[in-house]
Design a protein around this motif. Structure first.
Motif, PDB file in Angstrom:
ATOM      1  N   UNK A   1      39.191 -87.461  31.711  1.00  0.00           N
ATOM      2  CA  UNK A   1      38.415 -86.218  31.667  1.00  0.00           C
ATOM      3  C   UNK A   1      38.274 -85.594  33.036  1.00  0.00           C
ATOM      4  N   UNK A   2      38.540 -86.399  34.075  1.00  0.00           N
ATOM      5  CA  UNK A   2      38.389 -85.904  35.434  1.00  0.00           C
ATOM      6  C   UNK A   2      39.626 -85.120  35.888  1.00  0.00           C
ATOM      7  N   UNK A   3      40.797 -85.731  35.727  1.00  0.00           N
ATOM      8  CA  UNK A   3      42.015 -85.079  36.240  1.00  0.00           C
ATOM      9  C   UNK A   3      42.936 -84.581  35.127  1.00  0.00           C
ATOM     10  N   UNK A   4      42.541 -84.839  33.880  1.00  0.00           N
ATOM     11  CA  UNK A   4      43.265 -84.337  32.707  1.00  0.00           C
ATOM     12  C   UNK A   4      44.647 -84.949  32.513  1.00  0.00           C
ATOM     13  N   UNK A   5      44.934 -86.005  33.228  1.00  0.00           N
ATOM     14  CA  UNK A   5      46.230 -86.638  33.081  1.00  0.00           C
ATOM     15  C   UNK A   5      46.180 -87.676  31.963  1.00  0.00           C
ATOM     16  N   UNK A   6      47.299 -87.846  31.314  1.00  0.00           N
ATOM     17  CA  UNK A   6      47.387 -88.842  30.259  1.00  0.00           C
ATOM     18  C   UNK A   6      47.410 -90.238  30.869  1.00  0.00           C
ATOM     19  N   UNK A   7      46.687 -91.119  30.224  1.00  0.00           N
ATOM     20  CA  UNK A   7      46.674 -92.508  30.665  1.00  0.00           C
ATOM     21  C   UNK A   7      47.449 -93.316  29.636  1.00  0.00           C
ATOM     22  N   UNK A   8      48.444 -93.980  30.118  1.00  0.00           N
ATOM     23  CA  UNK A   8      49.371 -94.665  29.211  1.00  0.00           C
ATOM     24  C   UNK A   8      48.772 -95.848  28.505  1.00  0.00           C
ATOM     25  N   UNK A   9      49.523 -96.388  27.619  1.00  0.00           N
ATOM     26  CA  UNK A   9      49.112 -97.571  26.889  1.00  0.00           C
ATOM     27  C   UNK A   9      49.996 -98.740  27.336  1.00  0.00           C
ATOM     28  N   UNK A  10      49.573 -99.423  28.371  1.00  0.00           N
ATOM     29  CA  UNK A  10      50.439-100.465  28.948  1.00  0.00           C
ATOM     30  C   UNK A  10      50.701-101.622  27.990  1.00  0.00           C
ATOM     31  N   UNK A  11      49.905-101.711  26.947  1.00  0.00           N
ATOM     32  CA  UNK A  11      50.140-102.831  26.036  1.00  0.00           C
ATOM     33  C   UNK A  11      51.206-102.504  25.001  1.00  0.00           C
ATOM     34  N   UNK A  12      51.795-101.324  25.105  1.00  0.00           N
ATOM     35  CA  UNK A  12      52.858-100.972  24.179  1.00  0.00           C
ATOM     36  C   UNK A  12      54.160-100.789  24.931  1.00  0.00           C
ATOM     37  N   UNK A  13      55.205-101.073  24.287  1.00  0.00           N
ATOM     38  CA  UNK A  13      56.564-100.970  24.831  1.00  0.00           C
ATOM     39  C   UNK A  13      56.829-102.009  25.907  1.00  0.00           C
TER      40      UNK A  13
ATOM     41  N   UNK B   1      42.298 -92.518  40.448  1.00  0.00           N
ATOM     42  CA  UNK B   1      41.768 -93.758  41.012  1.00  0.00           C
ATOM     43  C   UNK B   1      40.250 -93.801  41.073  1.00  0.00           C
ATOM     44  N   UNK B   2      39.604 -93.161  40.096  1.00  0.00           N
ATOM     45  CA  UNK B   2      38.150 -93.185  40.035  1.00  0.00           C
ATOM     46  C   UNK B   2      37.730 -93.600  38.638  1.00  0.00           C
ATOM     47  N   UNK B   3      36.536 -94.163  38.536  1.00  0.00           N
ATOM     48  CA  UNK B   3      36.044 -94.482  37.196  1.00  0.00           C
ATOM     49  C   UNK B   3      36.018 -93.206  36.363  1.00  0.00           C
ATOM     50  N   UNK B   4      36.600 -93.238  35.201  1.00  0.00           N
ATOM     51  CA  UNK B   4      36.761 -92.001  34.443  1.00  0.00           C
ATOM     52  C   UNK B   4      36.443 -92.201  32.978  1.00  0.00           C
ATOM     53  N   UNK B   5      35.785 -91.209  32.423  1.00  0.00           N
ATOM     54  CA  UNK B   5      35.653 -91.186  30.978  1.00  0.00           C
ATOM     55  C   UNK B   5      36.963 -90.647  30.421  1.00  0.00           C
ATOM     56  N   UNK B   6      37.284 -91.068  29.234  1.00  0.00           N
ATOM     57  CA  UNK B   6      38.527 -90.593  28.658  1.00  0.00           C
ATOM     58  C   UNK B   6      38.266 -89.843  27.368  1.00  0.00           C
ATOM     59  N   UNK B   7      39.135 -88.913  27.107  1.00  0.00           N
ATOM     60  CA  UNK B   7      39.145 -88.224  25.830  1.00  0.00           C
ATOM     61  C   UNK B   7      40.343 -88.742  25.058  1.00  0.00           C
ATOM     62  N   UNK B   8      40.218 -88.719  23.759  1.00  0.00           N
ATOM     63  CA  UNK B   8      41.335 -89.189  22.946  1.00  0.00           C
ATOM     64  C   UNK B   8      42.049 -87.996  22.343  1.00  0.00           C
ATOM     65  N   UNK B   9      43.342 -87.990  22.457  1.00  0.00           N
ATOM     66  CA  UNK B   9      44.116 -86.887  21.905  1.00  0.00           C
ATOM     67  C   UNK B   9      45.204 -87.448  21.019  1.00  0.00           C
ATOM     68  N   UNK B  10      45.703 -86.606  20.184  1.00  0.00           N
ATOM     69  CA  UNK B  10      46.847 -87.014  19.393  1.00  0.00           C
ATOM     70  C   UNK B  10      48.106 -86.546  20.089  1.00  0.00           C
ATOM     71  N   UNK B  11      48.999 -87.462  20.323  1.00  0.00           N
ATOM     72  CA  UNK B  11      50.212 -87.117  21.037  1.00  0.00           C
ATOM     73  C   UNK B  11      51.370 -87.003  20.056  1.00  0.00           C
ATOM     74  N   UNK B  12      51.800 -85.801  19.840  1.00  0.00           N
ATOM     75  CA  UNK B  12      53.011 -85.524  19.069  1.00  0.00           C
ATOM     76  C   UNK B  12      53.130 -86.368  17.794  1.00  0.00           C
ATOM     77  N   UNK B  13      52.037 -86.378  17.025  1.00  0.00           N
ATOM     78  CA  UNK B  13      52.094 -87.060  15.738  1.00  0.00           C
ATOM     79  C   UNK B  13      52.156 -88.574  15.833  1.00  0.00           C
ATOM     80  N   UNK B  14      52.210 -89.069  17.052  1.00  0.00           N
ATOM     81  CA  UNK B  14      52.298 -90.512  17.219  1.00  0.00           C
ATOM     82  C   UNK B  14      50.898 -91.119  17.267  1.00  0.00           C
ATOM     83  N   UNK B  15      50.802 -92.100  18.121  1.00  0.00           N
ATOM     84  CA  UNK B  15      49.537 -92.778  18.311  1.00  0.00           C
ATOM     85  C   UNK B  15      48.575 -91.877  19.080  1.00  0.00           C
ATOM     86  N   UNK B  16      47.334 -92.244  19.041  1.00  0.00           N
ATOM     87  CA  UNK B  16      46.386 -91.503  19.845  1.00  0.00           C
ATOM     88  C   UNK B  16      46.523 -91.906  21.305  1.00  0.00           C
TER      89      UNK B  16
END
Ligand SMILES: [Zn+2]
Length: 112
Positions: free
Chosen positions: A100-112, A80-95
């Protein structure tokens, strides 16, 4: 197809500069080509409406205008803080994005 923007529809973001600095809101609409988005409650403009059949009295309406994504920072839904993000490749799928702060994945709400 995902957009190339660092923020996406339904993301919570905070405004970094301008009249709406420090305001937070959810992205309602994105215009990736223009690198602009509409954020709920941010960047209101007054629009003068001409008299017409739809608006017999004319007048002024307030409406959110698109704001440049460079003025926005993603608010991480996990810490719940302003955060910079890193981009990773998830299991051959989309990026995917990772906070970068808490290392948790941030979902893509515009998909699915
Ligand atoms: Zn986080």
């Amino acid at each position: 197809m995902g957009s190339a923007l660092h923020v996406r529809k339904n993301d919570k973001v905070i405004v970094l500069s301008g009249d709406d600095k420090d305001k937070e809101g959810r992205i309602l609409k994105s215009y990736p080509r223009e690198r602009r988005v509409i954020v709920e409650g941010v960047n209101y403009i007054q629009r003068h409406i001409r008299r017409s059949q739809q608006h017999p009295k004319g007048g002024i309406v307030e409406k959110e205008a698109p704001i440049d994504v460079s003025k926005l920072m993603l608010v991480c839904p996990h810490c719940n803080k302003p955060a910079r993000t890193a981009t990773t490749r998830l299991a051959g799928k989309d990026r995917g994005r990772v906070c970068k702060r808490c290392k948790q994945a941030i979902g893509s709400p515009d998909k699915k």
